[in-house]
Design an enzyme around this catalytic site. Sequence first.
Site, mmCIF file in Angstrom:
data_model
loop_
_atom_site.group_PDB
_atom_site.id
_atom_site.type_symbol
_atom_site.label_atom_id
_atom_site.label_comp_id
_atom_site.label_asym_id
_atom_site.label_seq_id
_atom_site.Cartn_x
_atom_site.Cartn_y
_atom_site.Cartn_z
ATOM 1 N N SER A 1 0.847 -1.192 0.000
ATOM 2 C CA SER A 1 0.000 0.000 0.000
ATOM 3 C C SER A 1 0.885 1.246 0.000
ATOM 4 O O SER A 1 1.789 1.351 0.838
ATOM 5 C CB SER A 1 -0.853 -0.029 1.272
ATOM 6 O OG SER A 1 -1.851 0.930 1.192
ATOM 7 N N CYS B 1 -7.994 1.467 12.850
ATOM 8 C CA CYS B 1 -9.364 1.128 12.461
ATOM 9 C C CYS B 1 -10.208 0.793 13.675
ATOM 10 O O CYS B 1 -11.389 1.040 13.704
ATOM 11 C CB CYS B 1 -9.408 -0.067 11.523
ATOM 12 S SG CYS B 1 -7.862 -0.405 10.738
HETATM 13 N N1 PLP Z 1 -2.362 -4.786 5.841
HETATM 14 C C1 PLP Z 1 -1.722 -4.128 6.811
HETATM 15 C C2 PLP Z 1 -0.636 -4.823 7.587
HETATM 16 C C3 PLP Z 1 -2.037 -2.799 7.072
HETATM 17 O O1 PLP Z 1 -1.394 -2.145 8.050
HETATM 18 C C4 PLP Z 1 -3.067 -2.184 6.327
HETATM 19 C C5 PLP Z 1 -3.485 -0.809 6.659
HETATM 20 O O2 PLP Z 1 -3.657 -0.469 7.832
HETATM 21 C C6 PLP Z 1 -3.704 -2.904 5.314
HETATM 22 C C7 PLP Z 1 -3.316 -4.214 5.106
HETATM 23 C C8 PLP Z 1 -4.780 -2.281 4.451
HETATM 24 O O3 PLP Z 1 -4.181 -1.391 3.540
HETATM 25 P P1 PLP Z 1 -5.007 -0.355 2.611
HETATM 26 O O4 PLP Z 1 -5.392 0.757 3.516
HETATM 27 O O5 PLP Z 1 -4.048 0.100 1.576
HETATM 28 O O6 PLP Z 1 -6.134 -1.075 2.015
#
Ligand code: PLP
Length: 747
Positions: free
Chosen positions: A203, A330
Amino acid sequence: MEIYLDANATTPVLPQAREAALAAMAEDFGNPSSIHSTGLKARALMDGVRARARRVLGASTGQLLFLSGATEGIQTAVLSALSALRERPQRPELLLYGATEHKAVPEAIKHWNALLGLNLQLLAIPVGRDGRHDLDWLRRHAPRAGLVCTMAANNETGVISDLDGIEAALAGSPALWMVDGVQALGKLPLRLAERRIDYAPFSGHKLYAPKGIGMLYVRAGAPFTPLLAGGGQEGALRSGTENMSGIAALGAVLAALEDGNTFRDAATLAAWRDRLAAALQQAFPGLVFNAPAELCLPTTLNFAVPGVSSKLLLDLFDAAEMRVSGGSACSASKAQPSYVLEAMGLPAWQTASALRLSFGPLMDAGFVDEACARIRVCGESLRASCLDPNAPGHALPAEGLSRLVVDGACCYVLADAASRRAVVIDPLPELTERLAQWLRCQDYALAAVLDTHSHGDHASSAAELLATLQAPHADVEALGWPRAAETIELGRLKLTRLALPGHTQDSTAYLLHEAEQLRLAFVGDTVMPGALGRSDFEQSAPQDFARSLRRLEQAVGPHALLLPGHDYDDRFATTLAVECAAQPLLGDLLGGRIDDAAFAAAKAELEQGLALTEYQTIACGARVDANGSRACSELSPAGLVQMAREQPQLVLVDVREPYEQRLGQAPELGTTVQREAVALSGLPNALTRWLALPAETPVVFFCRSGNRSAQAAQALRRLGHPQAWSLGGGLALWPRATAAADAAFAI
Ligand code: PLP
């Protein structure tokens, strides 16, 4: 200057990345699918970024797709893997994911597992106390697994997974392997193509690129099913016109990673992390770190302070203009214990008090100095409020009334600074330690610990509190009242009692007088905002309830502030006049329209068959009238400035707690108004005074985010002051002259 320490949630956009994005929007705005020169330029840009990404990720082979972010990458990987499993002649039994994965992973697996009709069994791979996967467990289950998902580094704790160990545990397994690389990007060498990793999502916004751009690595030969079908972009693996400004910005970040001059190296970051850790330990003695530093990314610290909740610490840090996170971003708004720390087997207090501090590799030494200085100030402020049980306090003695609430049950502390004497009313078992620490730290002696009645839902913790404080034995009656005493005196304050049998036979109100004037009454469960206490318990005295209510009216009158034993929806206080208007039965009784027997009969009918939870809903049910609804009582920042200009008699009240007030700024209105600091926990101290203001005088509350101030405004409105307002969005949305300058430091 804002100290942004929440980089694992998101980061600001690197200046070079902003420029690259702007250029891709303004000049090189072509569609990479177009075959004219503008389109060809865009394609060249995209190919260049992809080539860089391959180098940075060690992904010389396989596919590297641009998509919207890690959540989309995870969906694509899971869909691809599960679609392939469906076609296998020998179906696997298990789908495995690390117990500390980001929720996007198990939720995506559940979703596609059901949607594709596979219905394989999902199992979480347990982690040890250090946050790392249990490799023995994995080795045992891997032969039956079709998909294994293990993140490279954890977003809450920074714990780095042992990818080589996982790979070894998967030897001989038919499982496909996804590694969520989000938190590892730019921080760990992943060597994707060298490992057997099948899918790795990334990301951009976790590393100084904008939100809305991400990447997915797919090993050469790994099964693939597009999530989006359409115009055939990205070799038909991910249709949809590419996010070219995002790709350009990501390219600038990858270029910065490659050139090695923009970001700090791991050793420097680790040294800074250690300085921050030392500052935290000094500021909050007793602090524990929730994951071992040597196994973590050098950019993440997760810790807990015994006896101090994450919410309190978050408010405190925010007041010092430090942005940190409780658990993961979140779940922070829900204030739930962290499932990641729970999976690691940490004790409940640690999972409920966790705070995360994370930064990015763009940090500099001046920023670390400032962060450490602010951490020290936060520690001092907490000690000055007697709120850190692990540190000796040197507090100013609190004065007046404070309220503490646990699941709607209210406990009050009445303190007189001059005599250093305090009374606790309706102590709650959950608060024993906190109350004892607070009283001890401020050197208060307990004049009494009173209960308003023998509670149905919890035992009185008066004895526990007195024992914890090692208070000398006092000769008291059942509810804690000193035997043979007419009054309890606390300097200018005086308590008397009034028997009110009804809710229970022993229900008692305590009336607080100041300089011979009645100030308010603690009424327990006889009157709660929006409801009367139940009277159908074994220990109730239903036939006495009506007489008690009339006796209360005689003693306090219609407008005295009544402080309840339960407050399920933050009304703080009520009056008999307010309750008569809201509750026809009470209005009829006190208005003389029904007699005691009719009241008792109607009340019994009302209570018949009501479960306690339903009763609580009723107590909250009649709640928000048209004036009390939040939207109607919120002011925008501009609205507040205008109101202050037009109505200079306006009273501006900071309802944050003292440990925040000490640190934080107040809104600058450009005109002089009366300012007050009344913490939400001490709101009842001032309600009567505000209610006595002329009806047209605006009282405007503010806090950090707008929540606490909205509660205060609604409480005051319900009690009858129509000009009660809150600053919507709180100080967080208050315009600051230095916002642009701050952004540059927000790393
Ligand atoms: N995986 C991990 C380890 C993350 O920290 C996050 C975001 O908090 C995500 C996945 C999700 O990413 P995105 O916000 O780009 O969908």
